[in-house]
Design a protein around this motif. Sequence first.
Motif, PDB file in Angstrom:
ATOM      1  N   ILE A   3       0.898  -1.265   0.041  1.00  0.00           N
ATOM      2  CA  ILE A   3       0.143   0.027   0.058  1.00  0.00           C
ATOM      3  C   ILE A   3       0.951   1.186  -0.081  1.00  0.00           C
ATOM      4  CG2 ILE A   3      -1.683   1.378   1.257  1.00  0.00           C
ATOM      5  CD1 ILE A   3      -2.717  -1.301   2.296  1.00  0.00           C
ATOM      6  N   ALA A   4       1.891   1.194   0.839  1.00  0.00           N
ATOM      7  CA  ALA A   4       2.556   2.453   0.820  1.00  0.00           C
ATOM      8  C   ALA A   4       3.491   2.768  -0.191  1.00  0.00           C
ATOM      9  CB  ALA A   4       3.699   2.165   2.100  1.00  0.00           C
ATOM     10  N   SER A   5       4.089   1.759  -0.952  1.00  0.00           N
ATOM     11  CA  SER A   5       4.852   1.901  -2.279  1.00  0.00           C
ATOM     12  C   SER A   5       3.961   2.529  -3.357  1.00  0.00           C
ATOM     13  CB  SER A   5       5.579   0.596  -2.555  1.00  0.00           C
ATOM     14  OG  SER A   5       4.455  -0.515  -2.760  1.00  0.00           O
ATOM     15  N   ALA A   6       2.725   1.963  -3.300  1.00  0.00           N
ATOM     16  CA  ALA A   6       1.921   2.263  -4.362  1.00  0.00           C
ATOM     17  C   ALA A   6       1.383   3.639  -4.212  1.00  0.00           C
ATOM     18  CB  ALA A   6       0.681   1.435  -4.432  1.00  0.00           C
ATOM     19  N   TRP A   7       1.219   4.077  -2.877  1.00  0.00           N
ATOM     20  CA  TRP A   7       0.842   5.469  -2.635  1.00  0.00           C
ATOM     21  C   TRP A   7       1.837   6.412  -2.963  1.00  0.00           C
ATOM     22  CZ3 TRP A   7      -3.406   8.157  -1.752  1.00  0.00           C
ATOM     23  CH2 TRP A   7      -3.214   9.240  -1.190  1.00  0.00           C
ATOM     24  N   PHE A   8       2.924   6.096  -2.561  1.00  0.00           N
ATOM     25  CA  PHE A   8       4.149   6.907  -2.663  1.00  0.00           C
ATOM     26  C   PHE A   8       4.660   7.372  -4.098  1.00  0.00           C
ATOM     27  CE2 PHE A   8       4.779   6.512   1.933  1.00  0.00           C
ATOM     28  CZ  PHE A   8       4.390   7.659   2.248  1.00  0.00           C
ATOM     29  N   LEU A   9       4.551   6.279  -4.901  1.00  0.00           N
ATOM     30  CA  LEU A   9       5.043   5.937  -6.044  1.00  0.00           C
ATOM     31  C   LEU A   9       4.096   6.839  -7.155  1.00  0.00           C
ATOM     32  CD1 LEU A   9       6.637   2.685  -6.441  1.00  0.00           C
ATOM     33  CD2 LEU A   9       7.758   4.817  -6.685  1.00  0.00           C
ATOM     34  N   ALA A  10       2.898   6.739  -6.804  1.00  0.00           N
ATOM     35  CA  ALA A  10       1.741   7.172  -7.454  1.00  0.00           C
ATOM     36  C   ALA A  10       1.812   8.770  -7.349  1.00  0.00           C
ATOM     37  CB  ALA A  10       0.400   6.920  -7.062  1.00  0.00           C
ATOM     38  N   SER A  11       2.108   9.226  -6.030  1.00  0.00           N
ATOM     39  CA  SER A  11       2.068  10.629  -5.544  1.00  0.00           C
ATOM     40  C   SER A  11       3.269  11.321  -6.265  1.00  0.00           C
ATOM     41  CB  SER A  11       2.108  10.611  -4.102  1.00  0.00           C
ATOM     42  OG  SER A  11       1.053  10.087  -3.596  1.00  0.00           O
ATOM     43  N   ALA A  12       4.458  10.419  -6.392  1.00  0.00           N
ATOM     44  CA  ALA A  12       5.663  11.196  -7.050  1.00  0.00           C
ATOM     45  C   ALA A  12       5.650  11.565  -8.458  1.00  0.00           C
ATOM     46  CB  ALA A  12       7.034  10.119  -6.481  1.00  0.00           C
TER      47      ALA A  12
ATOM     48  N   ALA B  48      -8.048   9.681  -7.445  1.00  0.00           N
ATOM     49  CA  ALA B  48      -9.115   8.564  -7.868  1.00  0.00           C
ATOM     50  C   ALA B  48      -8.320   7.285  -8.423  1.00  0.00           C
ATOM     51  CB  ALA B  48      -9.891   8.743  -8.842  1.00  0.00           C
ATOM     52  N   ILE B  49      -7.255   7.638  -9.329  1.00  0.00           N
ATOM     53  CA  ILE B  49      -6.559   6.517  -9.852  1.00  0.00           C
ATOM     54  C   ILE B  49      -5.444   6.047  -8.594  1.00  0.00           C
ATOM     55  CG2 ILE B  49      -4.798   5.802 -11.264  1.00  0.00           C
ATOM     56  CD1 ILE B  49      -5.980   8.091 -13.106  1.00  0.00           C
ATOM     57  N   ARG B  50      -5.020   6.884  -8.023  1.00  0.00           N
ATOM     58  CA  ARG B  50      -4.074   6.513  -7.179  1.00  0.00           C
ATOM     59  C   ARG B  50      -4.809   5.641  -5.777  1.00  0.00           C
ATOM     60  NH1 ARG B  50      -0.993  11.683  -4.355  1.00  0.00           N
ATOM     61  NH2 ARG B  50      -3.210  12.347  -4.325  1.00  0.00           N
TER      62      ARG B  50
END
Length: 241
Positions: free
Chosen positions: A117-126, A132-134
């Motif tokens: 979850i954390a990796s998906a969130w931070f990479l998508a934010s970066a 919505a996609i994030r």
Amino acid sequence: MNFELFLHYRPWLMAAEVTLIWSFVTIGLYLLSKRFHRRYKKWWTTPIIITPILLIVITLLSHTNYNVYIRGTHWLMALLGPATVAFAIPIYRRRNIIVLYWKTLSIGVVFGSILSIASAWFLASAVGIDDAIRLSLLPRSISTPFAMVISGEIGGVPELTALFVILTGIFGASFGQLALYWLPLKSKLSMGASFGLAAHVAGSSKAYELDNEVGTIAALVMVLTGLFNVLIAPLLEAVLS
């Protein structure tokens, strides 16, 4: 009178035709691709890769949009839940694994889920991906029935999450064995847990090809990960809101 009855039931008949046609096409392509994979065992010949590609080609050639296709095959999506629950059978047969390794499995599921979850969130934010996609990306590493429920609860798009889940499963099942070759994970427990945690159903299927016990562990970890993520979904929603 008969013509009036036909007009009255025409929408229902058309819906039934769409369901039969696209269900037949989807199931038929899956069975053909499964037979093809038995003959040519390559990572790129797996049904989870070939079937979607062929379906995309057919829908494009027939000018069929997604809404029409999903109306005809929504009942197949509804079967994902029972299919996931069916993994309980081999898990029950190997319940001794849970007794022996419950601490290791629990720690792996918790930390693996948090890392995913954390990796998906931070990479998508970066890279500046839309909110919505994030949010739809977060539950990508668990099986589709669990992932779609969680996506809806945290503000994502369940249909988009299903796509991310499929892509994650394809990638994990295709390259998971290669990754394990380079990683120092040689025990059946570590290999099965890696496939189940990272690539859910597709990973579990691949794990069963390697070894029955590896597949059982993968299925067990997949189900436990899904249940854990469903339980923490309200907390995740509160943190992200």
